[in-house]
Design an enzyme around this catalytic site. Structure first.
Site, PDB file in Angstrom:
ATOM      1  N   ASP A 168      20.334  27.713 -42.116  1.00 27.79           N
ATOM      2  CA  ASP A 168      21.641  27.896 -41.460  1.00 27.79           C
ATOM      3  C   ASP A 168      22.270  26.433 -41.871  1.00 27.79           C
ATOM      4  O   ASP A 168      22.564  25.672 -41.527  1.00 27.79           O
ATOM      5  CB  ASP A 168      20.910  27.431 -40.024  1.00 27.79           C
ATOM      6  N   GLU A 226      18.411  14.672 -46.863  1.00 25.48           N
ATOM      7  CA  GLU A 226      17.536  15.894 -46.506  1.00 25.48           C
ATOM      8  C   GLU A 226      18.091  16.898 -47.534  1.00 25.48           C
ATOM      9  O   GLU A 226      16.802  18.141 -47.579  1.00 25.48           O
ATOM     10  CB  GLU A 226      18.627  16.110 -45.697  1.00 25.48           C
TER      11      GLU A 226
END
Length: 520
Positions: free
Chosen positions: A295, A479
């Site tokens: 996403d 991340e």
């Protein structure tokens, strides 16, 4: 009998959404909309993670009576809710730059959480055993993140923590019929890529009673994904199930709600308003992309430069169907251990049918790649992505297909700092120039499985070098990374997060696999 049990279970799962606990949007209605659309907080996740100081209904009644706005609204929220801290862990920055492996080992206690009994009114879901969070704004356990985090936990001797996380996931399946995106009420309407069977493989076989419990959990997860098979109509799709042109069944990402995501409410409202399409469809497609874990990405966009063109539910994705094939094979294999012949026959048959459909519809022989099938065009989309490596990761591809995918990967997907996500620069975080830890692991293991060890090793070395360089520069594990320029990654709906569970796990596991590629 086996088929009847599965069909009954699937029907029950279709109704399970009605029994899910209310989300913050459900609880607070107009107050929720005022806070989120007014962007009272920089991060839309802040309010939905807040804990009410008194009964939600009483707070809502006071809001309706006083109708505060602006600074008065913020004061009202702060008076009535305990807001979460900005991050879930102390800053992992290490100014002394201790060796990378020591730093990863030191991060696990910062990311570990005790068993959770949520306070009244919290959006958090209870968990019976300790677990690991990703870090940063991600204050809860996440589904597919956890598999890649566990890879590092195993290497660092944290076997008890892996066992406790498995207990948490089994508990979620027992209570809700699936593993949600994350352990919040607002995540319950969707799952994430089904890696639970791979988590179980990390701990090996157990006694028959434990294996029976595990098989039951895997069957229930499978039933969650296949529940839509009982409501297929002329449209050819229902929930997460799609009927292909030859009548075979494959799966898509979906969400049981067609509203803006609680945690990204203002962003979703803006995207739907700009789309010129029915808003409910846009909301569903945004939510389905969140279930995919990607996403957002050009994989789901009709126009790669426009998020408003999102069409996730119109795509039959190669990664999801590869993982579901692996799930079916895993159930069959475990049923062999239990001497359950009916179960073996049922799931082996499902796996055989799925493999045939994947090879027929998701393979592009002229391009030497696997891809995502577009229900609208009736063909594989033109987006080349690292998802092409999933059939290799799960051992579904033929040797000839694996050779072709390896050649395409070396030619197009290998970047200076690791494996590219896609070839397109869209500003979305699951596109170029970003590389993501789970895709590095999927690629390395998949290529190695089919004998392309030199390419697998090359990708691992590039990724380890990228992580090491960013660690030297920032003192953090991040991340995602820009694998074109070997820098911290960018894009997406929120700032770059550090901590970080799956980066720690994948990097630690790759160094264990190729210790000579680690500089320190």
């Amino acid at each position: 009998m086996q088929r009847k049990v599965v069909l009954v279970l699937a029907a029950l799962l279709l109704c399970a959404f009605d029994r899910a606990p209310p989300t913050p949007a459900d609880l607070y209605g107009p107050l929720f909309e005022a806070v989120q659309l007014g962007r009272l907080f920089k991060d839309g996740k802040t309010f939905v993670d807040a804990v009410p100081k008194r009964a939600p209904q009483a707070i809502l009644e006071d809001y309706r009576r006083t109708a505060p706005s602006g600074e008065a609204l913020r004061a009202f929220v702060e008076a009535n809710f305990q807001l979460p801290p900005e991050t879930a862990v102390p800053s992992p920055q290490n100014k002394d730059r201790r060796p990378l492996l020591r730093h990863i080992a030191a991060l696990w206690p910062h990311l570990k959480r005790p068993p959770l009994t949520p306070p009244p009114g919290s959006s958090a879901l209870g968990l019976p055993a300790p677990y690991v969070v990703p870090g940063g704004r991600f204050r809860e356990i996440y589904y597919w993140d956890s598999y890649f985090t566990m890879l590092g936990l195993v290497q660092d001797g944290q076997d008890a923590l892996v066992d406790s996380m498995l207990a948490d996931f089994e508990s979620l399946i027992e209570r809700f019929g699936h593993i949600p995106n994350g352990t919040r009420s607002y995540y319950l309407s969707r799952s994430q890529p089904p890696f639970f069977t791979y988590m179980l493989d990390l701990v090996g076989e157990a006694d028959p009673a434990t294996e029976r419990r595990r098989v039951a959990a895997l069957q229930r997860e499978h039933a969650f994904w296949m529940a839509g098979a009982g409501c297929l109509d002329a449209s050819g799709a229902c929930a997460r199930v799609v009927r292909m042109p030859d009548g075979s069944l494959l799966n898509r990402y979906w969400d049981d709600r067609a509203t803006p995501r609680d945690e990204s409410y203002a962003e979703d409202v803006a995207t739907a308003s700009a789309s010129g399409r029915p808003k409910e469809q846009v909301y569903r497609d945004l939510r389905a992309a969140a279930e995919s874990g990607w996403d957002f990405s050009a994989r789901w966009l009709a126009d790669p430069q426009s998020l408003a063109s999102i069409r996730t539910t119109g795509i039959v994705p190669v990664d999801l169907n590869s993982l579901l094939w692996a799930l079916e094979r895993a159930i069959s294999r475990r049923c062999v251990f239990l001497a359950d012949v009916v179960c073996v026959r049922e799931y082996e048959g499902r796996a055989t049918a799925r493999q045939a459909a994947i090879l027929r519809y998701l393979w592009v022989p002229g391009e030497g790649r696997f891809g995502d099938w577009d229900r609208g065009s009736g063909a594989v989309t033109p987006v080349v992505s690292a998802a092409t490596l999933y059939p290799l990761f799960v051992d579904l591809a033929t040797p000839e297909q694996a050779d072709a995918v390896a050649a395409l990967t070396a030619r197009l997907l290998v970047a200076p700092g690791g494996l590219r996500t896609t070839l397109l620069r869209t500003g979305q975080q699951w596109d170029s120039p970003n590389g993501w830890p789970p895709l590095q692991w999927v690629g390395v293991i998949g290529l190695s499985r089919y004998g392309h060890e030199a390419l697998a090793r090359d990708i691992a070395g590039r990724w380890i070098g990228t992580v090491e360089q960013a660690y030297r520069d920032t003192g953090k594990l991040l991340e995602k990374y820009n694998v074109e320029d070997r820098l911290p990654g960018g894009g997406g709906e929120y700032p770059l997060q550090d901590g970080f569970g799956w980066t720690n796990g994948v990097t630690r596991a790759l160094i264990a696999r190729y210790p000579d590629l680690h500089r320190h």
